[in-house]
Write a protein that holds these residues in place. Structure first.
Motif, mmCIF file in Angstrom:
data_model
loop_
_atom_site.group_PDB
_atom_site.id
_atom_site.type_symbol
_atom_site.label_atom_id
_atom_site.label_comp_id
_atom_site.label_asym_id
_atom_site.label_seq_id
_atom_site.Cartn_x
_atom_site.Cartn_y
_atom_site.Cartn_z
ATOM 1 N N THR A 88 -47.404 22.368 82.037
ATOM 2 C CA THR A 88 -45.953 22.510 81.845
ATOM 3 C C THR A 88 -45.259 23.098 83.068
ATOM 4 O O THR A 88 -44.091 23.506 82.964
ATOM 5 N N ASP A 91 -43.778 26.539 82.312
ATOM 6 C CA ASP A 91 -42.835 26.816 81.219
ATOM 7 C C ASP A 91 -43.515 27.599 80.095
ATOM 8 O O ASP A 91 -42.863 28.384 79.403
ATOM 9 N N ASP A 241 -38.353 32.511 78.837
ATOM 10 C CA ASP A 241 -38.398 31.712 80.058
ATOM 11 C C ASP A 241 -39.108 32.548 81.125
ATOM 12 O O ASP A 241 -38.569 33.575 81.554
ATOM 13 N N ALA A 248 -35.211 32.049 76.203
ATOM 14 C CA ALA A 248 -34.736 30.748 76.679
ATOM 15 C C ALA A 248 -33.298 30.506 76.240
ATOM 16 O O ALA A 248 -32.866 30.937 75.163
ATOM 17 N N ALA A 271 -42.587 24.338 75.594
ATOM 18 C CA ALA A 271 -42.031 24.056 76.917
ATOM 19 C C ALA A 271 -40.674 23.369 76.813
ATOM 20 O O ALA A 271 -39.776 23.627 77.624
ATOM 21 N N VAL A 274 -37.966 25.883 76.264
ATOM 22 C CA VAL A 274 -37.720 26.631 77.499
ATOM 23 C C VAL A 274 -36.966 25.764 78.509
ATOM 24 O O VAL A 274 -36.072 26.246 79.216
ATOM 25 N N ARG A 275 -37.275 24.481 78.587
ATOM 26 C CA ARG A 275 -36.644 23.598 79.582
ATOM 27 C C ARG A 275 -35.189 23.300 79.275
ATOM 28 O O ARG A 275 -34.429 22.886 80.162
#
Length: 307
Positions: A88, A91, A241, A248, A271, A274-275
């Motif tokens: 990831t 992440d 994060d 996040a 992930a 978080v992204r």
């Protein structure tokens, strides 16, 4: 609690402050299967818990900066966490333990101290600083580990496989909504309800939930609704994060993913939260079935997630 429906026997109990559900295709195997799952949960807790001062993970944290011997279970759990970090691009990172402590998540969620001062957070040490060499590990001085992003799903995978190996029955193991299946599935597959906060699977389905059928592998949901609390007057959640050390950003309230294992499903779902907005193109590139719910309740699906 145990139940029998459509030839599938189930048992429900609480562990790790999570609802655990076990289902097997052979009702006569239920008692043995439950003992197998309970033993897996206990073994992983002794090795990997961040909330037990006598766990192996606590010993690693206490010896940060020095090589520490670890047992095979913790060594495997760490290897799984580091693999997730690599896949990831960081992440999902096991060095977020210090950030979670700063947020007040140093005990079971229902006993978190709200504090009076907002937490001061910073980027975490980074997964690449963790050195794992067979049966020993070394982390940078002051680093605190947290395996929550992978250990629960990995335990579900281990437990489901162990039940099938021991009893020959098809098995479903859900730990806080991280679901792994093994062996022969019931006719039509294992029907799994996906929702923002894992509840009683036998209760009426809440608005906005979805039901999917799974025949192998695993399914996991990560989100910001189930583990929330206030710290210094600020509402926070447990999905950190690693680049900021902060919760996040609120783009997706839940992300559900199906994959070849529950571990992989949970790695990707975590992930994706978080992204944030960058999760959609990444998930489309991966091609995994996924269901994302925005903070406002809008649903986006990718990878052939059923309508």
């Amino acid at each position: 609690m145990t139940a029998l429906r459509d030839g599938v026997a189930t048992a429900d109990w609480t562990a790790w402050t999570c609802r655990v559900r076990l289902a097997v295709t052979e009702p006569a195997a239920l008692d043995e299967a439950r003992a197998v799952v309970a033993a897996e949960l206990a073994a992983v807790d002794r090795a990997c818990s961040r909330f037990r001062p006598d766990s192996e993970l606590a010993a690693v944290d206490a010896a940060s900066g020095r090589w520490t011997p670890v047992g095979p279970l913790l060594a495997e759990a760490l290897a799984v966490a580091l693999r997730a970090a690599r896949l990831t691009d960081g992440d999902v990172d096991p060095t977020v333990g210090g950030a979670l402590l700063a947020l007040g998540y140093d005990r079971d969620r229902d006993r978190v101290d709200p504090g009076t001062v907002p937490p001061v957070l910073a980027p975490v040490a980074g997964w690449w600083t963790v050195e794992l060499d067979g049966d020993r590990v070394r982390t940078p001085w002051g680093t605190r580990l947290d395996l929550g992003a992978t250990a629960k799903a990995w335990t579900a995978d281990r437990a489901a496989a162990a039940v099938t190996a021991r009893t020959g029955a098809g098995a479903l193991v859900s730990i806080g909504g991280d679901v792994a299946v093994a062996g022969p599935a019931p006719e039509g597959g294992w029907r799994i309800r996906v929702e923002d906060v894992t509840g009683d699977p036998d209760a009426p389905a809440p608005t906005g939930s979805a039901v999917v059928s799974v025949v192998d592998g695993g399914l996991a949901t990560s989100g910001t609704r189930a583990r929330r609390w206030r710290r210094g007057g600020v509402e926070v959640h447990h999905l950190v994060d690693p680049r900021t050390g902060q919760p996040a950003r609120p783009v997706w309230r839940t992300v559900s993913v199906a994959a070849g294992s529950c571990t992989d499903a949970n790695t990707v779902s975590t992930a994706a939260v978080v992204r944030g907005h960058a999760a959609l193109p990444w998930l489309r590139e991966l091609g995994l079935p996924a269901r994302l719910v925005t903070e406002h309740g809008d649903v986006v699906t990718t990878g052939g997630w059923p309508a």
